[in-house]
Design a protein around this motif. Structure first.
Motif, mmCIF file in Angstrom:
data_model
loop_
_atom_site.group_PDB
_atom_site.id
_atom_site.type_symbol
_atom_site.label_atom_id
_atom_site.label_comp_id
_atom_site.label_asym_id
_atom_site.label_seq_id
_atom_site.Cartn_x
_atom_site.Cartn_y
_atom_site.Cartn_z
ATOM 1 N N SER A 263 0.840 -1.198 0.000
ATOM 2 C CA SER A 263 0.000 0.000 0.000
ATOM 3 C C SER A 263 0.872 1.243 0.000
ATOM 4 O O SER A 263 2.027 1.227 0.445
ATOM 5 N N ILE A 264 0.308 2.332 -0.492
ATOM 6 C CA ILE A 264 1.073 3.584 -0.569
ATOM 7 C C ILE A 264 1.457 4.070 0.829
ATOM 8 O O ILE A 264 2.539 4.622 1.032
ATOM 9 N N GLY A 265 0.583 3.815 1.810
ATOM 10 C CA GLY A 265 0.897 4.219 3.172
ATOM 11 C C GLY A 265 2.080 3.458 3.731
ATOM 12 O O GLY A 265 2.957 4.031 4.385
ATOM 13 N N ALA A 266 2.123 2.148 3.485
ATOM 14 C CA ALA A 266 3.230 1.331 3.976
ATOM 15 C C ALA A 266 4.540 1.726 3.302
ATOM 16 O O ALA A 266 5.590 1.794 3.954
ATOM 17 N N LEU A 267 4.486 1.979 1.974
ATOM 18 C CA LEU A 267 5.688 2.410 1.264
ATOM 19 C C LEU A 267 6.216 3.735 1.813
ATOM 20 O O LEU A 267 7.410 3.884 2.089
#
Length: 391
Positions: A263-267
């Protein structure tokens, strides 16, 4: 007398005393002077000050704002810092009772002093001493021992535990240094740095940003450490193109937003934490290096080097804020700081008062917003998000 009210009064008195010592830090830290010796003296006539000259607020008022010995004017900043610290400590004691938060209340008072002293020095010199920011980050993590179990309280700002303090410090440094590296890249019109640092610096921070996004923060730090080792073995800077690191990070976010991979948040979180970790390693290295080689210390002007979008002192100050308040309040502090900086920057531009903006005081302002209003604001945000998903 009510015990809570008594503690507020005692905290205010303590703040006045600490404010007096803060003035010593504001004067001596930028000059590299010992903060304990010699004893306090008039900066004009160099006469030692007697105990009656050092009573917070009252000495300045009784002397009419002038030195007892040479009658030179005393900078009004002295009583202002003392009064602000007294008011700030009393407000913290009222909002975060010692009976509930224990040593965490004292930790927030320490943060207040770091922010006030750092802001005053930044206004004078456009620098924030590492003695404040790096030691403040460490203290924030240590005070996390007192914050365990007090982080999530409805409508009230809690305190991070140790792991949350570490996460807040890394994200604090990471967010600010990411703004710095991308801003500098844009200012250079996407050209490579002319003067990469040896053996570690912004190149390793950018590499950690990319590696941390895909591998996690600690592996990202490890990849950056490997790059440092390569530089040491080669005895020169082995260039890492920013088109690869910074560009690769942006491409990763774009791909992730399309549903490809993590996910973009995790990245973003992994990359920013890794970049923050590398930035703090750089900060400690440069601090120790400049202490041994003061003649080589960068004065921040950068007239002959690569353009700078964000001062590195601000990066370390954000790490300290994140360590004391946690990552959620850190992000709130950064948003408030950017908003305040944009508003006052426009005023400064309209008045034609110069182009350089000292971001440290804005960060301090944002941290105070997050400190006193962070809990209710985050609760309101969460309720608004919940209302969007409810049928």
């Amino acid at each position: 007398m009510n015990p809570d009210l008594l503690f507020v009064l005692l905290a205010g008195i303590l703040g006045l005393l600490v404010g007096s010592f803060s003035n010593v830090l504001i004067w001596r830290l930028p000059r590299g002077e010992n903060i304990a010796f010699p004893p306090s003296h008039c900066p004009k006539c160099d006469h030692p000050l007697a105990p009656k000259d050092l009573v917070p607020l009252f000495s300045w008022l009784s002397l009419g704002g002038k030195c007892r010995y040479c009658r030179a004017p005393i900078n009004p900043r002295y009583p202002i810092v003392e009064a602000l610290t007294g008011i700030g400590y009393a407000a913290i004691a009222a909002a975060f009772p010692f009976a509930v938060y224990g040593a965490g209340t004292l930790g927030l008072m320490v943060l207040f002093t770091i922010l006030l002293v750092g802001s005053a020095i930044d206004l004078d010199t456009m620098t924030i001493p590492d003695e404040l920011t790096l030691s403040g980050t460490l203290l924030g993590v240590l005070f996390g021992l007192a914050g365990a179990g007090l982080y999530a309280r409805e409508g009230v700002l809690g305190l991070p535990n140790v792991s949350q303090a570490v996460e807040g410090a890394l994200l604090g440094a990471g967010v600010l240094v990411a703004i710095g590296v991308f801003g500098s890249w844009v200012m250079r019109r996407f050209r490579e740095r002319r003067f990469p640092e040896m053996p570690l610096g912004y190149q390793q921070i950018s590499l950690g940003l990319l590696a941390g996004a895909w591998l996690g923060p600690w592996w990202g730090l490890g990849v950056a450490a490997l790059s440092i080792l390569v530089n040491l073995l080669a005895r020169k800077v082995v260039r890492i193109p920013e088109l690869l690191t910074l560009g690769g990070f942006l491409v990763s976010l774009v791909l992730s937003s399309g549903g490809t991979g993590p996910s973009i948040g995790a990245l973003a979180q992994g990359g920013l934490m890794a970049a923050g970790a590398v930035a703090l390693v750089c900060g400690v290295y440069w601090w120790l290096y400049w202490r041994r080689n003061p003649e080589t210390e960068d004065d921040g002007s950068d007239e002959d080097g690569d353009p700078v979008a964000m001062g590195f002192g601000d990066v370390k100050l954000a790490a300290a804020i994140g360590a004391f308040l946690g990552w959620e309040r850190l992000l709130m502090a950064v948003v408030a700081a950017i908003f305040a900086g944009a508003v006052l920057g426009l005023v400064q531009l309209a008045l034609k008062k110069g182009r350089q903006i000292k971001f440290g005081p804005y960060l301090a302002f944002g941290a105070m917003v997050a400190l006193f209003w962070g809990g209710p604001l985050l609760d309101a945000w969460q309720q608004w998000q919940n209302s969007l998903v409810q049928p």
